[in-house]
Every structure is written in structure tokens, then in C-alpha cells.
Motif scaffolding. Structure first.
Motif, PDB file in Angstrom:
ATOM      1  N   LEU A 126      31.713  53.137  41.449  1.00 47.57           N
ATOM      2  CA  LEU A 126      31.586  53.158  39.989  1.00 47.57           C
ATOM      3  C   LEU A 126      31.064  54.521  39.566  1.00 47.57           C
ATOM      4  O   LEU A 126      30.183  55.079  40.213  1.00 47.57           O
ATOM      5  N   ILE A 127      31.639  55.060  38.477  1.00 43.49           N
ATOM      6  CA  ILE A 127      31.077  56.264  37.861  1.00 43.49           C
ATOM      7  C   ILE A 127      30.696  55.909  36.429  1.00 43.49           C
ATOM      8  O   ILE A 127      31.403  55.172  35.740  1.00 43.49           O
ATOM      9  N   HIS A 128      29.558  56.439  35.993  1.00 44.41           N
ATOM     10  CA  HIS A 128      28.975  56.007  34.725  1.00 44.41           C
ATOM     11  C   HIS A 128      28.417  57.197  33.959  1.00 44.41           C
ATOM     12  O   HIS A 128      27.717  58.050  34.536  1.00 44.41           O
ATOM     13  N   ASP A 129      28.756  57.265  32.686  1.00 50.01           N
ATOM     14  CA  ASP A 129      28.201  58.277  31.797  1.00 50.01           C
ATOM     15  C   ASP A 129      27.144  57.624  30.917  1.00 50.01           C
ATOM     16  O   ASP A 129      27.453  56.737  30.107  1.00 50.01           O
ATOM     17  N   GLU A 130      25.907  58.045  31.092  1.00 43.67           N
ATOM     18  CA  GLU A 130      24.787  57.398  30.404  1.00 43.67           C
ATOM     19  C   GLU A 130      24.877  57.569  28.897  1.00 43.67           C
ATOM     20  O   GLU A 130      24.555  56.644  28.128  1.00 43.67           O
ATOM     21  N   THR A 165      32.315  43.310  40.009  1.00 42.30           N
ATOM     22  CA  THR A 165      31.476  42.643  39.007  1.00 42.30           C
ATOM     23  C   THR A 165      30.022  42.609  39.449  1.00 42.30           C
ATOM     24  O   THR A 165      29.103  42.844  38.652  1.00 42.30           O
ATOM     25  N   ALA A 166      29.792  42.324  40.723  1.00 37.95           N
ATOM     26  CA  ALA A 166      28.422  42.299  41.244  1.00 37.95           C
ATOM     27  C   ALA A 166      27.784  43.684  41.184  1.00 37.95           C
ATOM     28  O   ALA A 166      26.596  43.821  40.844  1.00 37.95           O
ATOM     29  N   ALA A 167      28.556  44.710  41.482  1.00 38.44           N
ATOM     30  CA  ALA A 167      28.034  46.077  41.423  1.00 38.44           C
ATOM     31  C   ALA A 167      27.689  46.456  39.991  1.00 38.44           C
ATOM     32  O   ALA A 167      26.650  47.090  39.731  1.00 38.44           O
ATOM     33  N   LEU A 168      28.541  46.084  39.054  1.00 37.16           N
ATOM     34  CA  LEU A 168      28.264  46.348  37.636  1.00 37.16           C
ATOM     35  C   LEU A 168      26.975  45.656  37.199  1.00 37.16           C
ATOM     36  O   LEU A 168      26.140  46.245  36.505  1.00 37.16           O
ATOM     37  N   ALA A 169      26.815  44.402  37.619  1.00 32.83           N
ATOM     38  CA  ALA A 169      25.607  43.657  37.249  1.00 32.83           C
ATOM     39  C   ALA A 169      24.365  44.293  37.855  1.00 32.83           C
ATOM     40  O   ALA A 169      23.309  44.391  37.202  1.00 32.83           O
ATOM     41  N   TRP A 207      25.735  48.061  34.081  1.00 33.37           N
ATOM     42  CA  TRP A 207      26.792  48.815  33.407  1.00 33.37           C
ATOM     43  C   TRP A 207      27.916  47.880  32.978  1.00 33.37           C
ATOM     44  O   TRP A 207      28.116  46.803  33.550  1.00 33.37           O
ATOM     45  N   THR A 208      28.682  48.307  31.968  1.00 33.23           N
ATOM     46  CA  THR A 208      29.826  47.545  31.476  1.00 33.23           C
ATOM     47  C   THR A 208      31.097  48.319  31.779  1.00 33.23           C
ATOM     48  O   THR A 208      31.229  49.498  31.402  1.00 33.23           O
ATOM     49  N   LEU A 209      32.037  47.688  32.446  1.00 33.15           N
ATOM     50  CA  LEU A 209      33.267  48.363  32.856  1.00 33.15           C
ATOM     51  C   LEU A 209      34.132  48.695  31.640  1.00 33.15           C
ATOM     52  O   LEU A 209      34.413  47.827  30.811  1.00 33.15           O
ATOM     53  N   THR A 210      34.562  49.953  31.555  1.00 35.07           N
ATOM     54  CA  THR A 210      35.472  50.359  30.483  1.00 35.07           C
ATOM     55  C   THR A 210      36.846  50.748  31.006  1.00 35.07           C
ATOM     56  O   THR A 210      37.820  50.698  30.251  1.00 35.07           O
ATOM     57  N   GLU A 211      36.941  51.137  32.284  1.00 38.51           N
ATOM     58  CA  GLU A 211      38.235  51.561  32.807  1.00 38.51           C
ATOM     59  C   GLU A 211      38.283  51.481  34.332  1.00 38.51           C
ATOM     60  O   GLU A 211      37.256  51.467  34.993  1.00 38.51           O
ATOM     61  N   THR A 265      27.452  57.838  26.806  1.00 42.50           N
ATOM     62  CA  THR A 265      28.468  57.041  26.105  1.00 42.50           C
ATOM     63  C   THR A 265      28.544  55.604  26.602  1.00 42.50           C
ATOM     64  O   THR A 265      29.129  54.745  25.922  1.00 42.50           O
ATOM     65  N   GLY A 266      28.019  55.355  27.791  1.00 40.94           N
ATOM     66  CA  GLY A 266      28.130  54.029  28.390  1.00 40.94           C
ATOM     67  C   GLY A 266      29.441  53.788  29.105  1.00 40.94           C
ATOM     68  O   GLY A 266      29.639  52.708  29.682  1.00 40.94           O
ATOM     69  N   ARG A 267      30.329  54.762  29.090  1.00 38.67           N
ATOM     70  CA  ARG A 267      31.610  54.563  29.767  1.00 38.67           C
ATOM     71  C   ARG A 267      31.398  54.432  31.277  1.00 38.67           C
ATOM     72  O   ARG A 267      30.627  55.174  31.881  1.00 38.67           O
ATOM     73  N   THR A 268      32.103  53.465  31.847  1.00 37.50           N
ATOM     74  CA  THR A 268      31.990  53.196  33.277  1.00 37.50           C
ATOM     75  C   THR A 268      33.375  52.954  33.847  1.00 37.50           C
ATOM     76  O   THR A 268      34.128  52.118  33.343  1.00 37.50           O
ATOM     77  N   ALA A 269      33.701  53.692  34.891  1.00 37.60           N
ATOM     78  CA  ALA A 269      34.989  53.523  35.550  1.00 37.60           C
ATOM     79  C   ALA A 269      34.781  53.024  36.971  1.00 37.60           C
ATOM     80  O   ALA A 269      33.843  53.428  37.663  1.00 37.60           O
ATOM     81  N   SER A 270      35.686  52.167  37.397  1.00 38.53           N
ATOM     82  CA  SER A 270      35.765  51.765  38.793  1.00 38.53           C
ATOM     83  C   SER A 270      36.897  52.559  39.424  1.00 38.53           C
ATOM     84  O   SER A 270      38.016  52.578  38.906  1.00 38.53           O
ATOM     85  N   ILE A 271      36.606  53.242  40.522  1.00 39.81           N
ATOM     86  CA  ILE A 271      37.657  53.930  41.257  1.00 39.81           C
ATOM     87  C   ILE A 271      38.338  52.896  42.144  1.00 39.81           C
ATOM     88  O   ILE A 271      37.769  52.422  43.131  1.00 39.81           O
TER      89      ILE A 271
END
Length: 256
Positions: free
Chosen positions: A18-22, A39-43, A47-51, A24-30
Motif C-alpha cells: 500500500l502507498i498512502h499520501d497523508e 482489507t486487513a492491511a488497510l484496517a 487507510w481507505t483504498l482509493t485505487e 490527501t488521504g489517497r491510498t493505492a494498492s500495488i
């Protein structure tokens, strides 16, 4: 502001990232190997997945796409070259495209070989690259759809990135890759030293990736097809580097 990066194991030997920009809150899963693991990693991170940024179409990199999209409404981006094989794709990228992730330029590198449409993502301002199944620590992906020449050219592109580039790859294959690398380049002191570190990390249950371009250039036999010692092992002192690489990759396919 630097991106936050979180790597986690999933499936039998995959890595999710996961990469996350604090700001903007944007979070991408590679890639999305497994929806539950992502989902577990996001929790865990809050973070909330955006892309989702997809490297290639294989199921162990895309099986989580549709479930994650249904749960979060995330956008799925991936290679135009194999878009028809990527579940839920919204945005298609090609060689040379630059994708904006919260103000961080993401450069697309077409790396065919493992699959015909495989792409890697390079974030030059952050000094990171996501190589999928093209480059591994001490290894490279098996050539399933492309040609050995294509894989050599793809690895050459990645090797041309700055030495300090931190490279995330799709699998924990390093111990197996090490065993093979030592048969090709066992007199290389950098490889021997790295091998000891790999063994310690795995014995402690720790990951051996990410790696760096510098480390791979010094120890990865597939990137050392021009080295005289590697050429001598392969009995190909005067062959073009692409042919030496092809012989090494073919030998690995038959390595037990």
C-alpha cells in the motif's frame, strides 16, 4: 511530503504493498493479490483504498480487484496492453505515460516478458519502483508470454533506473533465487555476502524485499550477463549479453 509505504505478505508467497499520501488521504494498492489481505492491511493502517495500480493480469495479482472495488469504489488502473484480462479496469496506461498520484508522478515502464503487457511503476521523486513479476531480488520472472529477448530488454530498462531506487517486487522468492545464483556467480563476494544476509532474514521470518537497483546490479545473475565470470560459467565468453541472459533464464527453468 514522502509517501507512506506498507508491505505485507499474502497468499503463499506474494507481497502486497500500500502507498498512502497523508495530505490527501489517497491510498493505492500495488496489485490486489487477495482482497481479505488488502482489507486487513488497510484496517491496520487506518487507510481507505482509493485505487489499485495493476502490474499484470495474472490472478495472483488481480484476484482481489472486484471485491475491493465493490467494497470501496476504488479506481483500477493497469496496462492497456492486456486490459481485457484485468478485472474491473477503469484507466489504461502505456509505456511513457505519467500517472499523477497525489502530486507524485508515477512513470509507466512497459516490461514485457513475464506477460506481454506487464508494466512497472517508477516514482522518481520518491526513489521507488514497483516491478511486479519482472525483477525479483536476485531473480527475474519466468517468461510465460513474451520472449527471452523481451525480458532482457525489460530488465535492462529497470537496471537503468538510479542505483538508489528502492524496488518492490511481487513475491518472496529470494532464497530459491539465491541457490541458483550461487551456481552461476558463486565467486562473486557481493553475492556471497548478500546470501548470508538473506539466510538470516528468512530464518528470522523477515522479508528480503524491497531491494535496490544497486544491489541487483551487483548480485543478480540476470543483470550480470556481461560479467566475465558469469560468461565463463555459462561457457559463452563472446556471446551477446541477451544470449547469455537467455541461457541463464533457461537454466533456472530447469533448476531443482
Amino acid at each position: 511530503m514522502a509517501l507512506a509505504i506498507f508491505q505485507f505478505p499474502c497468499l503463499s508467497d506474494n507481497y502486497g504493498v500500500l502507498i498512502h499520501d497523508e495530505a490527501t488521504g489517497r491510498t493505492a494498492s500495488i496489485d490486489a493479490p487477495d482482497a481479505a489481505a488488502v482489507t486487513a492491511a488497510l484496517a491496520e493502517k487506518g487507510w481507505t483504498l482509493t485505487e489499485i495500480l495493476t502490474t499484470h493480469h495474472h490472478p495472483d495479482h488481480t484476484d482481489g480487484n472486484l471485491a475491493l472495488k465493490a467494497a470501496t469504489g476504488c479506481t483500477i488502473t493497469g496496462p492497456d496492453y492486456e486490459a481485457d484480462k484485468i478485472p474491473g479496469i477503469d484507466r489504461k496506461l502505456r509505456e511513457g505515460d505519467v500517472y499523477d498520484f497525489a502530486g507524485h508522478p508515477v512513470h509507466v515502464i512497459w516490461t514485457p516478458g513475464h506477460t506481454l503487457g506487464h508494466i512497472a511503476y517508477h516514482l522518481p521523486e520518491d526513489g521507488i519502483a514497483f516491478a511486479g513479476d519482472t525483477m525479483f531480488a536476485l531473480g527475474c520472472g519466468r517468461v510465460f508470454e513474451g520472449t527471452l529477448e523481451q525480458m532482457w530488454q525489460s530488465l535492462t530498462k529497470l537496471a537503468a533506473l538510479p542505483d538508489e531506487t528502492v524496488v518492490y517486487c511481487g513475491h518472496e522468492y529470494t532464497e530459491s533465487n539465491l541457490r541458483f545464483a550461487l551456481t552461476i556467480d558463486g565467486a562473486n563476494p557481493a553475492l556471497v555476502a548478500r546470501g548470508e544476509e538473506v539466510k538470516k532474514l528468512r530464518a528470522a521470518g523477515k522479508p528480503t524485499v524491497p531491494t535496490t537497483i544497486a544491489a541487483e546490479k551487483a548480485t543478480n545473475p540476470y543483470l550480470r550477463a556481461d560479467d566475465p565470470a558469469v560468461r565463463a560459467t555459462m561457457k559463452m565468453p563472446d556471446a551477446p549479453a541477451a544470449e547469455v541472459f537467455a541461457a541463464i533464464r533457461t537454466a533456472k527453468d530447469n533448476f531443482k
